[in-house]
Write an enzyme that holds these catalytic residues in place. Structure first.
Site, PDB file in Angstrom:
ATOM      1  N   TYR A  31       0.862  -1.183   0.000  1.00  0.00           N
ATOM      2  CA  TYR A  31       0.000   0.000   0.000  1.00  0.00           C
ATOM      3  C   TYR A  31       0.900   1.235   0.000  1.00  0.00           C
ATOM      4  O   TYR A  31       0.812   2.112   0.860  1.00  0.00           O
ATOM      5  CB  TYR A  31      -0.976   0.003   1.178  1.00  0.00           C
ATOM      6  CG  TYR A  31      -2.294   0.649   0.785  1.00  0.00           C
ATOM      7  CD1 TYR A  31      -3.172  -0.008  -0.070  1.00  0.00           C
ATOM      8  CD2 TYR A  31      -2.652   1.913   1.235  1.00  0.00           C
ATOM      9  CE1 TYR A  31      -4.371   0.575  -0.464  1.00  0.00           C
ATOM     10  CE2 TYR A  31      -3.847   2.506   0.840  1.00  0.00           C
ATOM     11  CZ  TYR A  31      -4.696   1.818  -0.009  1.00  0.00           C
ATOM     12  OH  TYR A  31      -5.875   2.412  -0.400  1.00  0.00           O
ATOM     13  N   GLU A  89       4.358   7.994  -0.693  1.00  0.00           N
ATOM     14  CA  GLU A  89       5.613   8.726  -0.929  1.00  0.00           C
ATOM     15  C   GLU A  89       6.689   8.426   0.114  1.00  0.00           C
ATOM     16  O   GLU A  89       7.872   8.617  -0.150  1.00  0.00           O
ATOM     17  CB  GLU A  89       5.380  10.243  -0.999  1.00  0.00           C
ATOM     18  CG  GLU A  89       4.716  10.714  -2.282  1.00  0.00           C
ATOM     19  CD  GLU A  89       3.207  10.799  -2.139  1.00  0.00           C
ATOM     20  OE1 GLU A  89       2.631  10.040  -1.306  1.00  0.00           O
ATOM     21  OE2 GLU A  89       2.596  11.608  -2.848  1.00  0.00           O
ATOM     22  N   GLY A  90       6.277   7.999   1.305  1.00  0.00           N
ATOM     23  CA  GLY A  90       7.263   7.603   2.313  1.00  0.00           C
ATOM     24  C   GLY A  90       8.075   6.417   1.813  1.00  0.00           C
ATOM     25  O   GLY A  90       9.321   6.431   1.821  1.00  0.00           O
ATOM     26  N   HIS A  91       7.361   5.385   1.345  1.00  0.00           N
ATOM     27  CA  HIS A  91       8.051   4.221   0.768  1.00  0.00           C
ATOM     28  C   HIS A  91       8.865   4.642  -0.462  1.00  0.00           C
ATOM     29  O   HIS A  91       9.990   4.179  -0.667  1.00  0.00           O
ATOM     30  CB  HIS A  91       7.035   3.164   0.336  1.00  0.00           C
ATOM     31  CG  HIS A  91       6.148   2.650   1.423  1.00  0.00           C
ATOM     32  ND1 HIS A  91       4.810   2.944   1.491  1.00  0.00           N
ATOM     33  CD2 HIS A  91       6.397   1.853   2.498  1.00  0.00           C
ATOM     34  CE1 HIS A  91       4.272   2.348   2.544  1.00  0.00           C
ATOM     35  NE2 HIS A  91       5.222   1.683   3.173  1.00  0.00           N
TER      36      HIS A  91
END
Ligand code: AMP
Length: 287
Positions: free
Chosen positions: A32, A35-37
């Site tokens: 899921y 932008e962090g990933h």
């Protein structure tokens, strides 16, 4: 960009890369992707010849009454994001591929996990350490990337890698936030519009604590009290913890006289969210 579901296929691909002398970065995720990933993937793509993103909702790190069943999943969206950011392979196994019948070996830690999230999520870090060890053994990366959003997890993985002589670098990456400050999280999707507004109290209290430290406050109880008060003023919020700990040992400290982590966990309705700040730049020693 390939989506691979078996351990054997990952091994075959990464072995081929290594034979060609290429370096491999790993970005472990539960999918899921946001932008962090993506920021972790970008960093890995920049620093390695090939990047593997694992996308696996790991049952072992969820407690019996936690959100394993409802955790959001969307492999098509994830594949598009991974492709867009230039990674080479998604490892997306079924739980049975990772935990075959009779699975009975675990990686556990006796330090660092008896504080913060380890208290309210007693089986969590054993599940994290076990799955991350498996992923390291499967992919055998040169570098693995983790977000400072999960600061305790990052400290635990670094410690585990050192304790067990794992032959790779663990790299911590900054927290990516929404434009209004809320730390990006797959769990933000659980929030109703009203709860989404209330959730801002997490980042606001983090920014308040950070500001107090910048202005010279060193008494941890003063910082914690101010942050707690701000959170308590939000009717939809319920504090799990607001703590300041030594950033290496994860043990609480009364005075800011060493590099520290201020970490919070807050329920907004039924959704448990976390956020944090470091009092000093820990990357100087981490890299
Ligand atoms: P998750 O899929 O939530 O288990 O997260 C996978 C990795 O992405 C972990 O290393 C997280 O710390 C990292 N991550 C999640 N959210 C963020 C964020 N907002 N900023 C930076 N890293 C993040």
């Amino acid at each position: 960009m390939k989506i691979v579901k078996t351990i054997e296929e990952v091994r075959r691909q990464t072995a081929e890369w290594r034979k060609q002398g290429l370096t491999v970065g790993l970005v472990p995720t539960m999918g899921y992707l946001h932008e962090g990933h993506a920021s972790l993937i970008d960093r890995s793509v920049k620093e390695n010849d090939r990047t593997v993103v694992s996308d696996f909702v790991n049952p072992m790190q969820f407690g019996p009454h936690e959100d394993l069943q409802s955790y959001p999943r969307d492999i098509e969206h994830d594949a598009a994001l991974v492709q867009e950011h230039g990674a080479d392979l998604i490892f997306h196994p079924e739980p049975e591929e990772m935990y075959n019948e009779g699975f009975s070996s675990f990686v556990d830690m006796t330090v660092l996990t008896n504080e913060l999230c380890g208290l309210s999520r007693p089986v969590h870090f054993r599940g994290v350490c076990t799955v991350v060890t498996k992923l390291f053994n499967i992919v055998q990366p040169d570098n693995a990337y983790f977000g400072k959003k999960d600061a305790q997890q990052l400290a635990v993985i670094k410690h585990m890698a050192e304790d067990l002589n794992m032959n790779l670098n663990i790299i911590g990456c900054p927290i990516i936030r929404e434009s209004d400050g809320l730390a990006k999280s797959s769990r933000n999707t659980y929030l109703t519009p009203e709860e989404r507004k209330a959730a801002l109290v997490l980042s606001k209290s983090i920014f308040l604590g950070e500001q107090m430290v910048k202005e010279g406050e060193t008494d941890c109880s003063e910082i914690i009290a101010a942050m707690q008060k701000m959170i308590a003023d939000e009717p939809l919020a319920r504090i799990d913890y607001v703590k300041i700990v030594d950033c290496k040992t994860m043990q609480q400290i009364p005075v800011l006289n060493r590099p520290a982590l201020c970490a919070i966990a807050v329920y907004i309705g039924k959704t448990r969210l976390i956020d944090n700040f470091f009092t000093e730049d820990i990357d100087k020693e981490a890299e």
